[in-house]
Write an enzyme that holds these catalytic residues in place. Structure first.
Site, PDB file in Angstrom:
ATOM      1  CE  LYS A  91      -4.251  -1.765   2.072  1.00 56.47           C
ATOM      2  NZ  LYS A  91      -5.209  -1.666   3.208  1.00 56.47           N
ATOM      3  CB  CYS A 179      -3.911  11.421  25.933  1.00 56.49           C
ATOM      4  SG  CYS A 179      -4.161  10.083  27.138  1.00 56.49           S
ATOM      5  CB  CYS A 195     -14.094  -1.894   9.070  1.00 58.92           C
ATOM      6  SG  CYS A 195     -14.228  -0.220   9.743  1.00 58.92           S
TER       7      CYS A 195
END
Length: 258
Positions: A91, A179, A195
């Site tokens: 990628k 944070c 996902c």
């Protein structure tokens, strides 16, 4: 080695960035600031695709891309920086080729490996800002902790199914800024589905990645209202945004009261 900084725009750059130059909030000074900025992007996937494309188009001078994965056919539903011809290619290589084609002004640093405890601080400290678009909690916590230690701003986005979230972290500054751990707890209580397990609307990645690029550019230029102390939630099915105020957790294991 002495770093080279751009001190004035070339004629080609004046044409390329003309729509920035007419913005009083950006202008030539702001464009030069972008050209001399360094941003590290974690993930060249769904969020990273529009984020990287818009940062390169905007003229962010040095962009680091971290991803150890290869392009898969299932990625192309949302990872618009890649194409069918790059299936099975790393990628970072696919993304780098696309970004260089968009804007030759930009230097692309590629990191074709997974971040870990031994390499993350050295990489993060070389950049002005980190943009996290990764897809796993372990890396999110790793990046959060490194940015806190190295005092580097972090713009973080996440998506799942039809929902997205976005915020900016500057917990290293001396006030009530949180944070990532302040908002979501420690790793052992934050694991959820991915996902790949529950799905994600492809175009949602475009929406949130584009919003993330806007926040990165705002932080680099010091303009507008920062998303620090604010968690932006987007519901794509309801076409609604919700802003949630955030603050430091005194019990946070990273930045809380010791």
């Amino acid at each position: 080695m002495t770093e080279e900084f751009e001190e004035e725009l070339t004629d080609d750059q004046i044409d390329r960035y003309a729509r920035h130059l007419v913005l009083p909030e950006v202008g030539e000074e702001g464009q030069l600031k972008l050209l001399n900025s360094k941003v590290l992007v974690i993930g060249a996937g769904g969020l990273g695709s529009p984020l990287l494309l818009y940062l390169a188009a905007a003229g962010v001078g040095t962009i680091g891309v971290v991803d150890d994965d290869k392009v898969d056919l299932s990625n192309l539903q949302r990872q618009v920086i890649h194409d069918t011809d790059h299936i099975d290619h790393p990628k970072v290589q696919s993304a780098s080729a696309r970004l260089k084609a968009i804007n030759p002004d930009v230097t692309i640093n590629t990191y074709e490996f997974r971040l870990n405890d031994t390499n993350v601080d050295e990489i993060v400290q070389a950049y002005d800002l980190v943009a996290d678009g990764c897809d796993n909690f372990k890396t999110r916590y790793l990046i959060n902790d490194a940015c806190y230690r190295q005092k580097v701003p972090l713009v973080s986005a996440a998506i799942m199914r039809f929902d997205g979230q976005l915020t900016t972290f500057r917990a290293f500054e001396d006030d009530d800024k949180p944070c990532y751990r302040c908002l979501f707890g420690d790793e052992q209580i934050a694991e959820k589905g991915s996902c790949a397990d529950v799905g994600v609307l492809g175009a949602l990645a475009g929406t949130m990645g584009s919003l993330q690029s806007v926040e990165v550019i705002k932080e680099l230029l010091g303009i507008g209202e920062s998303l620090e102390n604010t968690l932006l939630l987007y519901d794509s099915l309801g076409t609604s945004f919700h802003r949630m105020k955030t603050k430091r957790d005194p019990a946070c294991t990273l930045c809380g009261n010791k």
